[in-house]
Each structure stands twice: as structure tokens, then as C-alpha cells.
Design an enzyme around this catalytic site. Structure first.
Site, PDB file in Angstrom:
ATOM      1  N   HIS A   9       0.818  -1.224   0.000  1.00  0.00           N
ATOM      2  CA  HIS A   9       0.000   0.000   0.000  1.00  0.00           C
ATOM      3  C   HIS A   9       0.852   1.274   0.000  1.00  0.00           C
ATOM      4  O   HIS A   9       0.534   2.241   0.695  1.00  0.00           O
ATOM      5  CB  HIS A   9      -0.955   0.019   1.204  1.00  0.00           C
ATOM      6  N   ASN A  40      -9.775  -3.726   1.143  1.00  0.00           N
ATOM      7  CA  ASN A  40      -9.401  -3.552  -0.254  1.00  0.00           C
ATOM      8  C   ASN A  40     -10.642  -3.263  -1.090  1.00  0.00           C
ATOM      9  O   ASN A  40     -11.768  -3.288  -0.584  1.00  0.00           O
ATOM     10  CB  ASN A  40      -8.710  -4.816  -0.788  1.00  0.00           C
ATOM     11  N   TYR A  63       0.161  -5.020  10.890  1.00  0.00           N
ATOM     12  CA  TYR A  63      -0.119  -3.649  10.461  1.00  0.00           C
ATOM     13  C   TYR A  63       0.302  -2.627  11.512  1.00  0.00           C
ATOM     14  O   TYR A  63       0.918  -1.615  11.196  1.00  0.00           O
ATOM     15  CB  TYR A  63      -1.599  -3.492  10.113  1.00  0.00           C
TER      16      TYR A  63
END
Length: 516
Positions: free
Chosen positions: A75, A148, A358
Site C-alpha cells: 500500500h 481492499n 499492520y
């Protein structure tokens, strides 16, 4: 008589520059000290070396040297926008989550759209899954739905994620993305057939961020005050519709504007044409997991709406372009572990890995205090005694008690805990294990997806997928990938196999050996 004083070019330039900024605010150093000359370095005489004592010079160069933070591994290229979420249903009976406690309730949001694989400076017209991350600034802290534009993913276990990304990234020798590498990897992953079908369709190259759906991908849990729980999936459906590009269309767009997604979004927002997404949820009971022919906690699967109806519960409007790209897009840190009371993780294996990964990558990129930066800062007062010091910005603190428990807990200025927010308890059974999913159903939904596409979308999908597969030198890989597509849909496999020069007799033999 008046004597004429010689004016050097440098002095004249400085004089003119000073005149042009006479009415402007005083330029200062980061310390606040006023700057008298921001053009010329201090030197030892007109021809001498530059002096280290010129702190404005050192400060400018040092800050410039550190302007770039590490690029996200995935990303990396992003576009941020602000707006709000408005609940259209009262979900207080099934979750205590703040945004859903009353119809009409509004919650500020920050959204970051992104490319998953291609680098920060890459054209936006490349084929790539797109990140769709939404940060809700609620009265009980920040909640992130980090998803997504597709409702499924390539793999179903987080342990495979680094290898998958490595295969999709450029070759470490040539620095060129190569289908010989990533299709080699996916030849071992029949479960990726669904995601690859989406990716190679025109939806893999969005025409517009406004015309793109989003999904939380994973199953989460909705939880009430009394710990009654349901599995839930989140889907953002664009009111603008979904539009993708064929490779030929993408090439034409890229020749004119390689920032077409960002430009389109920002121009529409600034013109008052605010994009809107409707939020839909699907829920099932915790004891329904074994009631399906597939595992509903498998990220390579959707929950078909004929089996699990979808319900609209809100709408999101993006109405503001951030005033600083770095602060609101690069420094924006999203993580599925950012949850609030009423939202809990499911046992989804991909989600379980992302809960750690993350948040950890944000600590690496932005520092341990990244949650105190403006885009990530909760809009409620925080009392996190475990957070102090470290690199980067941290809010001012003045307290002797920086630990818990303490006898002063509950006094003014001293935080305590509330048992009402403890994690809910769930029964566990079984033994520790390392085994694959028992219900795979790797091809059924991919075939249904293929057949749902228009004739034009099917042709674009076949040509794009077949073109990449034809570039793979290894015949075995071409045959295996084609066999996955053939198992999903015979027409799909035949058409791609013809372009890729697959051995169709071998393809059919392989496809016949697969269970679905």
C-alpha cells in the site's frame, strides 16, 4: 558632493528580496528564532569555507535529509480524503460500537485509497489491488476498517503473506515485476483463483476511486454489552458504480495523466461532487461456521448474498481534500487492531496475522508515538500509561505516576480501568495444530464471478490474464494455472489456455483431479 556606493549583485538581490517580503510574516528557524538571511551561507570571508556555526544551514540540510520516511512495503502509493459516516440504522441490539448506536448519527472519517504492490511513485493506471482503509474518529477511540476494493484475498493464512508479496514485487536481481515469479507462487495456491479473476478483470485497473467498491474482507465480530456476539462482514458499495479499464484504455489514460485516480477524486470533491459509499453488513451466528460448504472465515471466499443477505446500515461521504499530503496520507496509520468496544476480531487466520503486522509496520515507519500524530490522534482524551518517551512527537505529560496499578487510581487526573470493557469470553476446543483449511472450495466462486461478468469484461479478463501467463517460460506453471481456471469455468480455462499455449489435455487431466 555625494559619493556613490558600489552595490554588489548579491546585495542588490538581497535588498530586492527583503523588499518583496517586507509585509510577510517573519521567517524563523524551527526553534522560533527569526532568520535574517535564508539565501547565503555563513563563510570565513568572501572566498572562505562555509562555517559549521550556520545553524540555519545545518537545520535546513538535516531536515531535508530526513524528509522521507520508509515507504510502506504494501500500500505505498496512497490518496487521502476526509468526510463523515452517517448511520442509517440503529444496530444497538447487535453491537455496542459507537457509530451504530442511533440512525442519523455522524462520525468523522479519514479514508486512504492505495495501490497494494506498486511503489509510491508508480502510475495509478497499473493493474493492482487497491487498498480501501477507513478511520472512524469515535467517542470511544479510533476504529479502522482496513480493507481492499475486492471482497476476497489471494491467500487464507498470514504465514504465507511475506512470500506472496515478495513474489509480486520486482525481481531482486532485475528490479522488474515478472509473471514468471508471481504465477510460480500462485501455481501452489488454487485458492487464489477467485482473487486473480478479479485482479485480471478490468476492475483490477480502476477508472476512478469514486467508482470503486470497498470491503473489510475479513469477518469480524459485533459484540453487545452482555457479550452476545455475531460474525460480521463490511462492504462499501459505491453509489457512483464500479468502472474498470482495459489495458488499452489504461495505456491511453497513463499517456495523458499518471495520477488520474487522485486528480479525479480531488477535482470532484473540490467541485462539490462529493462521492458517496453505502455501508452494507452481513451477519451470521457464531455457531453457523460449519453450516456452509466453505469456511466463512476464509478470506478467499465471499458470503454469497443468497445465503447471507446484506443490509444497508450507513453511508459515507467524502467532502474534504486534506491540506497536507504528507501529514494526512503518508503519516496516516491504519491497522485492523485499532478497534473500539463492540468490534472484536474473528478467528480468521489472515486477520489474526494482520492484527500484529499492520500496527507493527506503523511503529517501524513512523515511530512508537505515531498514534499521537494528527491523522491518527483519537478525538477523545487518552490515558495510556504504557505510552511514554521514545522517538518522535509525544504530547506533553507531567505526572509522577506512569504505571498501573496505583493506589491513586480513580482520583482526579489518575486513570483507572472499567470491567465493563473487558474482552468477551469464548469457549475454545481442540489442540494446537498446523493444518490447512478442511473446506477449501477453491474454484466455485471464481467460476460464478467469471460468468457474472459482461461479455466485454470476460474478454478483457481473458486477454490480460492470458498475456501474463503466456510470458511464463515454465510449461508446468502455465498448465497448472490454466487448470485452475478451467476447473472454475471450462470456457474461462479454454480461452486463457489458448493464449498461454497451455497443454489442454494436461489441463483437463489436472482439473479433473481437483475437489471443489
Amino acid at each position: 558632493m555625494f559619493r556613490l556606493r558600489a552595490i554588489t549583485a548579491a546585495a542588490l538581490t538581497a535588498s530586492l528580496f527583503a523588499a518583496s517580503v517586507a509585509s510577510a510574516e517573519q521567517l524563523t528557524r524551527a526553534t522560533g528564532a527569526p532568520v535574517g538571511d535564508n539565501l547565503n551561507s555563513e563563510t570565513a570571508g568572501p572566498l572562505g569555507p562555509t562555517l559549521l556555526q550556520d545553524h540555519q544551514l545545518i537545520e535546513k540540510l538535516a531536515a531535508f535529509d530526513r524528509e522521507r520516511i520508509p515507504e510502506r512495503v504494501v500500500h505505498p502509493r496512497g490518496t487521502g480524503a476526509k468526510g463523515y459516516f452517517k448511520a442509517t440504522a440503529d444496530l444497538s441490539e447487535i453491537t455496542r460500537a459507537a457509530p451504530f448506536q442511533a440512525a442519523g448519527k455522524q462520525t468523522p472519517v479519514l479514508v486512504r485509497f492505495s495501490s497494494v504492490i506498486n511503489s509510491k511513485g508508480s502510475p495509478e493506471s497499473l493493474r493492482d489491488p487497491r487498498g480501501f482503509a477507513v478511520k472512524f474518529y469515535t467517542e470511544q477511540g479510533n476504529w479502522d476498517i482496513v480493507g481492499n476494493n475486492f471482497p476476497v484475498f489471494f491467500i487464507r493464512d498470514a504465514k504465507q503473506f511475506p512470500d506472496m508479496v515478495h513474489s509480486l514485487k520486482p525481481d531482486p536481481v532485475s528490479n522488474v515485476q515478472d509473471p514468471n515469479r508471481y504465477l510460480d507462487f500462485f501455481s501452489f495456491k488454487p485458492e487464489a483463483t477467485h482473487m486473480l479473476t478479479l485482479l485480471y478483470s478490468p476492475l483490477g485497473i480502476p477508472a476512478s476511486l469514486r467508482e470503486m467498491d470497498g470491503s473489510g474482507v475479513h469477518a469480524f465480530k459485533f459484540v453487545t454489552d452482555d457479550c452476545s456476539a455475531k460474525y460480521v462482514k463490511f462492504t462499501w458499495k459505491s453509489r457512483q458504480g464500479q468502472t474498470g479499464l482495459t489495458p488499452a484504455q489504461a495505456a491511453k489514460v497513463q499517456a495523458a495523466d499518471f495520477n488520474h485516480l487522485t486528480n479525479d477524486l480531488y477535482q470532484n470533491i473540490e467541485a462539490g461532487n462529493f462521492p458517496i459509499w453505502d455501508l452494507y453488513i452481513q451477519t451470521i451466528e457464531l455457531d453457523q461456521v460449519d453450516d456452509f460448504a466453505f469456511n466463512p472465515l476464509d478470506t478467499t471466499k465471499i458470503w454469497p448474498e443468497n445465503l447471507v443477505p446484506a443490509r444497508k446500515v450507513g453511508e459515507m461521504v467524502l467532502n474534504e481534500v486534506p491540506d497536507n499530503f504528507f501529514q494526512w496520507t503518508e503519516q496516516a496509520a491504519f491497522a485492523p487492531s485499532n478497534m473500539i468496544p463492540g468490534i472484536e476480531p474473528s478467528e480468521d487466520r489472515m486477520l489474526q496475522g494482520r492484527l500484529f503486522s499492520y500496527a507493527d509496520t506503523q511503529r517501524y515507519r513512523l515511530g512508537v508515538n505515531h498514534l499521537q500524530l494528527e491523522p491518527n490522534r483519537p478525538r477523545v482524551e487518552t490515558h495510556a500509561v504504557s505510552v511514554q518517551d521514545g522517538a518522535g512527537y509525544s504530547k506533553p505529560m507531567s505526572r509522577s505516576v506512569n504505571y498501573f496499578p496505583t493506589r491513586r487510581a480513580g482520583e482526579a487526573g489518575y486513570a483507572t480501568t472499567d470491567a465493563g470493557y473487558k474482552s468477551c469470553q469464548y469457549a475454545l476446543k481442540g489442540t494446537t495444530q498446523q493444518i490447512p483449511f478442511s473446506k477449501t472450495q477453491n474454484f466455485k466462486q471464481a467460476g460464478e464471478l467469471y460468468r457474472s461478468f459482461s461479455r466485454g469484461y470476460r474478454t478483457a479478463l481473458v486477454e490480460a490474464f492470458g498475456g501474463d501467463l503466456a510470458a511464463v517460460e515454465n510449461q508446468e506453471i502455465r498448465d497448472i494455472i490454466t487448470s485452475y481456471l478451467y476447473k472454475a469455468d471450462a470456457d474461462y480455462g479454454q480461452r486463457v489456455g489458448k493464449i498461454a499455449k497451455a497443454d489442454m489435455s494436461r489441463v483437463k487431466q489436472l482439473a479433473a483431479s481437483y475437489n471443489d
